[in-house]
Write an enzyme that holds these catalytic residues in place. Structure first.
Site, short mmCIF file in Angstrom:
data_model
loop_
_atom_site.label_atom_id
_atom_site.label_comp_id
_atom_site.label_asym_id
_atom_site.label_seq_id
_atom_site.Cartn_x
_atom_site.Cartn_y
_atom_site.Cartn_z
N LYS A 164 0.80 -1.22 0.00
CA LYS A 164 0.00 0.00 0.00
C LYS A 164 0.84 1.28 0.00
O LYS A 164 0.47 2.27 -0.62
CB LYS A 164 -0.94 -0.01 1.21
CG LYS A 164 -1.87 -1.22 1.28
CD LYS A 164 -2.77 -1.32 0.10
CE LYS A 164 -3.81 -2.42 0.25
NZ LYS A 164 -3.24 -3.76 0.23
N GLU B 168 -2.94 6.54 8.29
CA GLU B 168 -3.75 7.20 7.27
C GLU B 168 -4.87 7.95 7.99
O GLU B 168 -5.39 7.48 9.00
CB GLU B 168 -4.33 6.14 6.33
CG GLU B 168 -5.06 6.68 5.13
CD GLU B 168 -5.51 5.52 4.24
OE1 GLU B 168 -4.74 5.15 3.33
OE2 GLU B 168 -6.60 4.99 4.47
N HIS C 197 -14.97 -4.43 8.11
CA HIS C 197 -14.26 -3.92 6.94
C HIS C 197 -14.36 -4.85 5.74
O HIS C 197 -13.58 -4.75 4.80
CB HIS C 197 -12.78 -3.65 7.26
CG HIS C 197 -12.58 -2.67 8.37
ND1 HIS C 197 -12.84 -1.33 8.23
CD2 HIS C 197 -12.16 -2.84 9.65
CE1 HIS C 197 -12.57 -0.71 9.36
NE2 HIS C 197 -12.17 -1.60 10.23
N ARG D 295 -7.24 -8.04 -9.53
CA ARG D 295 -7.92 -9.32 -9.78
C ARG D 295 -9.38 -9.03 -10.10
O ARG D 295 -9.82 -7.87 -10.02
CB ARG D 295 -7.85 -10.21 -8.53
CG ARG D 295 -8.35 -9.47 -7.28
CD ARG D 295 -8.44 -10.34 -6.06
NE ARG D 295 -8.63 -9.60 -4.84
CZ ARG D 295 -9.76 -9.07 -4.42
NH1 ARG D 295 -10.85 -9.18 -5.17
NH2 ARG D 295 -9.85 -8.42 -3.28
#
Length: 563
Positions: free
Chosen positions: A116, A199, A234, A291
């Site tokens: 990430k 973040e 999540h 994907r």
């Protein structure tokens, strides 16, 4: 085009790929573990070969074994589906080095977008807006400085993570050190990489993603957005397209950002850029999934496209013949994921045998399933068993079809999310469409109320009637009790049951193995009744599953003293 594709996956996505191969006239090869000996994907594929023991690390996640099997059967391509090895750069590299085509982007792209922190840096270079933060954190002191600069609340996230693993919300400095430790530990265990970063945590954002497709010449387009804000832990639960309140201008801006992101890394094939959208309509890049997505069917419905077909064609080197201006979004589609889980116990998995299965069908209804009645859901793998996709001319029609289909869909023997999904469909905020990622926490947190008296008595009567039917003549009187309630004496009198002083008539319309249909308030009423090994019954109603105690009451004969 390929001659033979090995599908390195299981469940509904493996079935979906088998169907795509059949339409392309390509032979499909299923791999299955010892736990999946009776799996649907194994039975539907042209060929099937065992890939090892039940444990995923020794079968579906064993890179050398999967590639070796592909060579053994003569496959010229491998489709990884989603999950398992689908975003494993080393797997893609091993496949490619073996002279087999990996149906997906290159190992370099998977590696670049899978981490990430590196992905965020690439997105900045490409001019794609990102959420503030993103620097790698090495110690608590550095984290405190970064969090103060970003502003609380913040998220601690795993660089190699996904699916909510290795993620922690932190509301103030006192929580930060513990969150860092837990997130890093979880990321190391799940991904073999404990690298974390901070973040900015956006408050009540919407989670919207853009579907992209690219060929090997660099021609890249998008097929619009999917709304994915209804999540638990999540992980997505319901997805739909188009997103509520989406304007042509915002769709074009988000689509352009997703295309730029794909071109920045030389992407080929099907992919998804995920964004968070705040209340002002500003969007921020979250991550790229390299994907096919679980929720791809909603895009197929509104864009009239077969994404798996296109994905395979792109991997085979075909050119993408669709121009961006030719992409048209029409109608509305909603997908509900059906998991073997218990929503009343924080969605914990509920593996076991499926003793009854009634699936919906009809106009605008599609069911992508990896299971059917009589099969067993294993505890070794992800608990998703099916996806229900509905479509209509507009959201109102799609929602009506979803509501009706969920009422019909019946699965007995395991706990599933069906009762929870029916309750979601009744929620006013969901029906309006203006929900965000806090929907489940804010709208569905209240527990279920007690059953009304008539329904309670009906459940107890049906349980007693079923107990008597299991062993005819053994007993006709039972003590039955709902959870956290006193037992009630029930006496079975043919098709009637006496509860205490009240006689309950059972108007049985049908009485199958596990599904009972009776008349309740002058209408057909379907419930499931499954005997438990440890005694009692699991009774499934439309909005809940009850564990009902039931024990026979035998008459005690007192010996006569007359002699």
């Amino acid at each position: 085009m390929f001659k033979k594709i090995l599908i390195a996956n299981r469940g509904e996505i493996a079935v979906r790929i088998v169907e795509a191969c059949r339409r392309l006239e390509v032979r499909s090869v299923a791999v299955y573990s010892e736990a999946d000996e009776d799996a649907l994907h194994k039975r539907l594929a042209d060929e099937a070969i065992c890939c090892g023991p039940a444990r995923a690390t020794d079968s579906y996640l064993d890179v050398a074994r999967i590639v070796g099997l592909a060579k053994q059967v003569g496959a010229d391509a491998i489709h990884p589906g989603y999950g398992f090895l689908s975003e494993n750069a080393e797997f893609a590299r091993t496949v490619t080095e073996a002279g087999i085509v990996f149906i997906g982007p290159t190992p370099e792209v998977i590696g670049a977008m899978g981490l990430k922190i590196a992905a965020r840096e690439r997105m900045i270079e490409a001019g794609v807006p990102i959420v503030p933060g993103g620097e790698q954190i090495t110690d608590a002191e550095e984290a405190c400085r970064a969090a103060a600069e970003i502003g609380y609340p913040v998220l601690v996230k795993a660089s190699a993570g996904g699916g909510g693993r290795g993620m922690r919300r932190v509301d103030d400095e006192s929580q930060l050190a513990a969150a860092l430790e837990r997130a890093a530990s979880e990321a190391e265990a799940a991904f073999g990489d404990g690298t974390v970063y901070l973040e900015k945590c956006l408050i009540r954002p919407r989670h919207i993603e853009i579907q992209i497709m690219a060929d090997s010449t660099g021609h890249t387009i998008h097929f619009g957005e999917r709304e994915c804000s209804i999540q638990r832990r999540h992980q997505k639960l319901i997805e739909e397209a188009p997103a509520f309140g989406m304007t042509p201008e915002l769709r074009a801006s988000m689509g352009d950002a997703a295309v730029r992101a794909a071109r920045a890394v030389g992407y080929v094939g099907a992919g998804t850029c995920e964004f968070l959208v705040d209340a002002r309509g500003e969007f921020f890049f979250l991550e790229m999934n390299t994907r096919i997505q679980v929720e791809h069917p909603v895009t197929e419905a509104v864009a009239n496209v077969d994404l798996v077909d296109l994905q395979i064609r792109m991997a085979a080197g075909e050119a993408l013949s669709i121009a961006q201006e030719e992409v048209s979004i029409s109608g509305h589609a909603i997908e509900a994921r059906i998991y073997a889980e218990d929503p009343e116990k924080n969605f914990i998995p509920s593996p076991g045998p499926i003793v009854a299965w009634v699936a919906p069908s009809g106009p605008g209804i599609r069911l992508d399933s990896g299971f059917e009645g009589g099969q067993t859901v294993s505890s070794h793998y992800d608990p998703m068993i099916a996806k229900l996709i509905v479509s209509g001319r507009d959201r109102e029609e799609a929602l009506a079809r979803l509501t009706a289909a969920l009422e019909v869909f019946t699965i007995a023997g395991i706990r599933t999310g069906l009762p929870f999904l029916r309750r979601v469909c009744e929620n006013g905020v969901f029906r309006e469409g203006a929900y965000d990622t806090a929907f489940i926490e804010n709208e569905m947190a209240d527990g279920l109320g007690p059953l009304d008296g008539d329904l309670r008595d009906l459940v107890l009567a049906v349980v007693a009637h079923r107990a008597a039917a299991i062993d005819p003549g053994a007993a006709s009187r039972f003590e039955v009790a709902l959870p956290k309630a006193d037992a009630v004496l029930a006496e079975v009198l043919g098709d009637n049951v006496r509860l205490g002083e009240t006689e309950i008539p059972l108007d049985l319309l049908s009485d199958g193995n596990a599904i009972v249909t009776i008349t309740h308030r002058e209408a057909p009423f379907r419930i499931t009744v499954v005997a438990r090994k440890k005694g009692g019954f699991d009774v499934g109603l439309r909005d809940r599953v009850l564990r009902v105690k039931c024990s026979a009451v035998h008459e005690v004969r007192i010996p006569s003293n007359r002699g």
